[in-house]
Design an enzyme around this catalytic site. Structure first.
Site, mmCIF file in Angstrom:
data_model
loop_
_atom_site.group_PDB
_atom_site.id
_atom_site.type_symbol
_atom_site.label_atom_id
_atom_site.label_comp_id
_atom_site.label_asym_id
_atom_site.label_seq_id
_atom_site.Cartn_x
_atom_site.Cartn_y
_atom_site.Cartn_z
ATOM 1 N N CYS A 165 0.817 -1.233 0.000
ATOM 2 C CA CYS A 165 0.000 0.000 0.000
ATOM 3 C C CYS A 165 0.845 1.275 0.000
ATOM 4 O O CYS A 165 0.314 2.372 -0.194
ATOM 5 C CB CYS A 165 -0.947 -0.022 1.184
ATOM 6 N N ASN B 225 -9.929 -1.480 -0.944
ATOM 7 C CA ASN B 225 -8.480 -1.248 -0.924
ATOM 8 C C ASN B 225 -7.836 -2.115 -2.015
ATOM 9 O O ASN B 225 -7.786 -3.339 -1.885
ATOM 10 C CB ASN B 225 -7.939 -1.611 0.465
ATOM 11 N N HIS C 192 -3.275 6.861 -0.087
ATOM 12 C CA HIS C 192 -3.647 5.462 -0.263
ATOM 13 C C HIS C 192 -5.039 5.237 0.346
ATOM 14 O O HIS C 192 -5.351 5.770 1.411
ATOM 15 C CB HIS C 192 -2.610 4.566 0.414
HETATM 16 C C1 LIG Z 1 -10.064 -3.750 10.166
HETATM 17 C C2 LIG Z 1 -10.751 -2.552 10.792
HETATM 18 C C3 LIG Z 1 -11.777 -1.986 9.810
HETATM 19 C C4 LIG Z 1 -11.491 -3.038 12.039
HETATM 20 O O1 LIG Z 1 -12.071 -1.960 12.670
HETATM 21 P P1 LIG Z 1 -12.093 -1.911 14.263
HETATM 22 O O2 LIG Z 1 -12.716 -0.622 14.644
HETATM 23 O O3 LIG Z 1 -10.737 -2.200 14.766
HETATM 24 O O4 LIG Z 1 -13.023 -3.112 14.593
HETATM 25 P P2 LIG Z 1 -13.965 -3.233 15.849
HETATM 26 O O5 LIG Z 1 -13.141 -3.329 17.063
HETATM 27 O O6 LIG Z 1 -14.992 -2.170 15.814
HETATM 28 O O7 LIG Z 1 -14.672 -4.606 15.574
HETATM 29 C C5 LIG Z 1 -14.050 -5.816 15.899
HETATM 30 C C6 LIG Z 1 -15.151 -6.830 16.022
HETATM 31 O O8 LIG Z 1 -15.793 -6.949 14.743
HETATM 32 C C7 LIG Z 1 -15.716 -8.298 14.299
HETATM 33 N N1 LIG Z 1 -15.477 -8.286 12.870
HETATM 34 C C8 LIG Z 1 -14.280 -8.263 12.241
HETATM 35 N N2 LIG Z 1 -14.471 -8.241 10.916
HETATM 36 C C9 LIG Z 1 -15.798 -8.233 10.708
HETATM 37 C C10 LIG Z 1 -16.585 -8.211 9.554
HETATM 38 N N3 LIG Z 1 -16.058 -8.178 8.319
HETATM 39 N N4 LIG Z 1 -17.926 -8.214 9.695
HETATM 40 C C11 LIG Z 1 -18.501 -8.247 10.919
HETATM 41 N N5 LIG Z 1 -17.780 -8.269 12.059
HETATM 42 C C12 LIG Z 1 -16.446 -8.258 11.943
HETATM 43 C C13 LIG Z 1 -14.559 -8.911 15.041
HETATM 44 O O9 LIG Z 1 -14.734 -10.298 15.127
HETATM 45 C C14 LIG Z 1 -14.641 -8.212 16.366
HETATM 46 O O10 LIG Z 1 -15.659 -8.843 17.117
HETATM 47 P P3 LIG Z 1 -15.475 -9.087 18.710
HETATM 48 O O11 LIG Z 1 -15.317 -7.718 19.293
HETATM 49 O O12 LIG Z 1 -16.738 -9.783 19.087
HETATM 50 O O13 LIG Z 1 -14.245 -9.914 18.827
HETATM 51 C C15 LIG Z 1 -9.748 -1.456 11.175
HETATM 52 O O14 LIG Z 1 -8.969 -1.885 12.260
HETATM 53 C C16 LIG Z 1 -8.844 -1.084 10.039
HETATM 54 O O15 LIG Z 1 -9.272 -0.594 9.011
HETATM 55 N N6 LIG Z 1 -7.519 -1.259 10.213
HETATM 56 C C17 LIG Z 1 -6.555 -0.953 9.178
HETATM 57 C C18 LIG Z 1 -6.471 -2.097 8.225
HETATM 58 C C19 LIG Z 1 -5.715 -1.754 6.996
HETATM 59 O O16 LIG Z 1 -5.573 -0.620 6.641
HETATM 60 N N7 LIG Z 1 -5.235 -2.773 6.305
HETATM 61 C C20 LIG Z 1 -4.548 -2.563 5.078
HETATM 62 C C21 LIG Z 1 -3.186 -3.012 5.215
HETATM 63 S S1 LIG Z 1 -2.032 -1.768 4.865
#
Ligand SMILES: CC(C)(COP(=O)(O)OP(=O)(O)OC[C@H]1O[C@@H](n2cnc3c(N)ncnc32)[C@H](O)[C@@H]1OP(=O)(O)O)[C@@H](O)C(=O)NCCC(=O)NCCS
Length: 348
Positions: free
Chosen positions: A113, A305, A275
């Protein structure tokens, strides 16, 4: 510094768009979960057997056409992907073959990325060294290969069976974020570089300590008989929250440092072309920099993404909409697996 500029651009996304509701048929997720956390509404996926070089081809052809040159004018290819057609060789050469560019050097870089600032840095260095003058920079991905769901159910609008649904749900955090596509730009030294036009500077960083924040454990050659690995290790492992924090801290810092180095005021930048990993990340980055959100356009809703491809796709859309104009100051920025991150400043 030759002050490279972008003389052409193109992009391509394969197949139909799949909405968040489509994904909710094949695993436990929902539009209500995905959209507010990421900004993503839909994404595209490569067809079975369609490697990333095939997705990149129309993007590269459009870039060449929009630059008003012919493929034969390209004297170097820089290709960025985290989902190459094969483990070896790289995909840049395969794209070169599709374009009929036998003998033209093709370099794959692995910055995911953070591809675009690194690619501009490499392109600029090649021009400075007198190695190349017309460089095709292509970022492309076919993440479909690691998507965990039942493809037949997804494509046919059916609900997947219990076992497939359970397996896909295990990997939902990563699977909902990514989409496939390619973006290409053609770079050449700016004719008015002596007056300060073209690439002003780049600043790139790598932190290998955090390589495990987003990686695919299997497929490398750390172990004998590297093909004998549990299936779960072949699917990317992501520490989403940690990545989020790294991005919102490191991206503003690298932009500020780059601007300071080159005596550029943040207010003078016309476009922050970031990005597209998550609208919330980019919102926090521009807020931290104190710049108006309308200077940081987003298209993640339509593509998800696409990793290496997001910034060149964004550049192409803005160019085709006539929004990028001679004299404007652009700041490119991105952070990705590695960790790699960086920024670049360019005066059009
Ligand atoms: C991945 C991301 C969207 C998650 O958001 P978040 O705010 O950390 O997630 P939350 O804590 O609100 O939610 C986590 C919960 O949702 C659940 N969950 C995860 N993916 C899910 C999905 N696709 N659908 C529904 N639930 C989901 C998890 O199991 C977790 O449940 P739990 O609390 O019961 O264990 C966020 O962390 C993110 O965008 N990170 C950066 C990722 C990135 O940029 N990657 C590219 C690589 S460079």
């Amino acid at each position: 510094m030759p002050g490279l500029t972008i003389i052409g651009s193109g992009h391509h996304v394969p197949g139909p768009a799949y909405t968040n509701d489509d994904l909710a048929r094949v695993m436990d997720t929902s539009d209500e979960w995905i959209r507010p956390r990421s900004g993503i509404a839909e994404r595209h996926f490569a067809e079975e057997g369609q490697g990333v070089s095939k997705i990149a081809l129309p993007a590269a052809q459009r870039a060449i056409e929009s630059a008003g040159i012919t493929p034969r004018d390209v004297d170097y290819i820089i290709f960025g992907t985290m989902t190459p057609d094969f483990i070896l060789p790289g995909s840049g050469g395969l794209l070169g073959a599709e374009l009929g560019l036998e003998g033209v050097p093709a370099l794959d870089i692995r910055q995911q990325c953070a591809f675009f600032p690194f690619a501009l840095q490499v392109a600029d260095s090649l021009m400075t060294a007198g190695v190349a003058e017309t460089i095709l920079v292509v970022g492309a991905n076919a993440h479909a290969g690691f998507m965990p769901w039942d493809w037949k159910a997804l494509r046919e609008g059916a609900v997947s069976d219990e076992e497939a649904y359970r397996f896909a749900t295990q990997h939902r955090q990563t699977a909902v974020l990514f989409g496939d596509g390619a973006g290409a730009v053609l770079c050449r030294p700016h004719p008015r570089r002596a007056e300060g036009h073209g690439l002003i500077g780049t600043l790139t960083r790598t932190d290998g300590v955090r390589h495990d924040h987003f990686f695919i454990p299997a497929g490398g050659f750390t172990h004998y008989r590297y093909w004998e690995v549990p299936v779960d290790e072949r699917i990317p492992s992501m520490r989403g929250r940690e990545l989020f924090k790294c991005a919102v801290q490191r991206l503003p810092a690298v932009v500020r440092e780059l601007c300071e180095r080159h005596g550029v005021a943040l207010d003078d930048i016309d476009w922050f072309l970031a990005h597209q990993a998550n609208d919330r990340i980019n919102g926090a980055v521009v807020q931290s920099l104190g710049v108006p959100p309308e200077k940081a356009p987003s298209n993640i809703a339509r593509f998800g993404n696409t990793s290496d491809a997001t910034i060149p796709i964004l550049v192409d859309e803005l160019r085709r909409d006539g929004k990028l104009k001679e004299g404007q100051l652009l700041c490119f920025l991105g952070l990705g697996a590695g960790l790699h991150w960086g920024a670049a400043l360019m005066r059009l």
